[in-house]
Scaffold this motif. Sequence first.
Motif, mmCIF file in Angstrom:
data_model
loop_
_atom_site.group_PDB
_atom_site.id
_atom_site.type_symbol
_atom_site.label_atom_id
_atom_site.label_comp_id
_atom_site.label_asym_id
_atom_site.label_seq_id
_atom_site.Cartn_x
_atom_site.Cartn_y
_atom_site.Cartn_z
ATOM 1 N N ASP A 100 0.824 -1.209 0.000
ATOM 2 C CA ASP A 100 0.000 0.000 0.000
ATOM 3 C C ASP A 100 0.857 1.257 0.000
ATOM 4 O OD1 ASP A 100 -2.287 -1.523 0.038
ATOM 5 O OD2 ASP A 100 -2.391 -1.543 2.224
ATOM 6 N N ALA A 101 1.995 1.204 0.636
ATOM 7 C CA ALA A 101 2.852 2.378 0.758
ATOM 8 C C ALA A 101 4.305 1.919 0.744
ATOM 9 C CB ALA A 101 2.551 3.115 2.060
ATOM 10 N N PRO A 102 5.222 2.817 0.478
ATOM 11 C CA PRO A 102 6.636 2.433 0.502
ATOM 12 C C PRO A 102 7.070 2.047 1.917
ATOM 13 C CG PRO A 102 6.361 4.687 -0.313
ATOM 14 C CD PRO A 102 5.028 4.188 0.057
ATOM 15 N N PRO A 103 8.068 1.176 2.024
ATOM 16 C CA PRO A 103 8.526 0.776 3.357
ATOM 17 C C PRO A 103 9.218 1.919 4.081
ATOM 18 C CG PRO A 103 9.944 -0.123 1.651
ATOM 19 C CD PRO A 103 8.794 0.521 0.951
ATOM 20 N N LEU A 104 9.439 1.732 5.371
ATOM 21 C CA LEU A 104 10.121 2.743 6.168
ATOM 22 C C LEU A 104 11.525 2.989 5.630
ATOM 23 C CD1 LEU A 104 9.073 1.615 9.744
ATOM 24 C CD2 LEU A 104 8.180 3.526 8.411
ATOM 25 N N GLY A 105 11.956 4.237 5.627
ATOM 26 C CA GLY A 105 13.279 4.590 5.142
ATOM 27 C C GLY A 105 13.336 4.805 3.642
ATOM 28 N N HIS A 106 12.235 4.592 2.946
ATOM 29 C CA HIS A 106 12.201 4.813 1.502
ATOM 30 C C HIS A 106 12.239 6.317 1.227
ATOM 31 C CE1 HIS A 106 10.642 4.722 -2.633
ATOM 32 N NE2 HIS A 106 11.096 3.494 -2.655
ATOM 33 N N PRO A 107 12.913 6.754 0.156
ATOM 34 C CA PRO A 107 13.013 8.202 -0.109
ATOM 35 C C PRO A 107 11.658 8.905 -0.252
ATOM 36 C CG PRO A 107 14.583 7.017 -1.455
ATOM 37 C CD PRO A 107 13.758 5.992 -0.755
ATOM 38 N N GLU A 108 10.642 8.213 -0.697
ATOM 39 C CA GLU A 108 9.333 8.854 -0.807
ATOM 40 C C GLU A 108 8.735 9.180 0.562
ATOM 41 O OE1 GLU A 108 6.708 6.634 -3.263
ATOM 42 O OE2 GLU A 108 7.970 6.848 -5.030
ATOM 43 N N ARG A 109 9.114 8.430 1.589
ATOM 44 C CA ARG A 109 8.629 8.724 2.940
ATOM 45 C C ARG A 109 9.405 9.880 3.566
ATOM 46 N NH1 ARG A 109 5.207 5.452 5.938
ATOM 47 N NH2 ARG A 109 4.621 3.556 4.869
ATOM 48 N N LEU A 110 10.601 10.146 3.075
ATOM 49 C CA LEU A 110 11.453 11.175 3.652
ATOM 50 C C LEU A 110 11.306 12.514 2.940
ATOM 51 C CD1 LEU A 110 14.666 9.006 4.020
ATOM 52 C CD2 LEU A 110 12.931 9.458 5.749
#
Length: 87
Positions: free
Chosen positions: A59-69
């Motif tokens: 559903d969403a990028p994993p933790l630490g993925h650049p899209e989350r940052l």
Amino acid sequence: MTITSPSSTQFLPDRPGGPAVRALALTTRGLRFAYRSLVCFGWLWIGPMPPDEFAPVLDAPPLGHPERLCRAPLTEAERALDRQLRG
């Protein structure tokens, strides 16, 4: 083409039993070839069956993925790169 024509004798050597046995052997060989061709065609277009397990839905990028940052402020090096890219 008949059974006694010269071109059919090159495929089937003389066998005991006469032309009926040779015709049956030729028919068997043709049906075997058709069956193998259909099996190969099926594997080419259908392929092997997929495994029973399905991959998990992301559903969403994993933790630490650049899209989350992307909401974090840029570092000094990133700001320098941004200035170089934008001109």
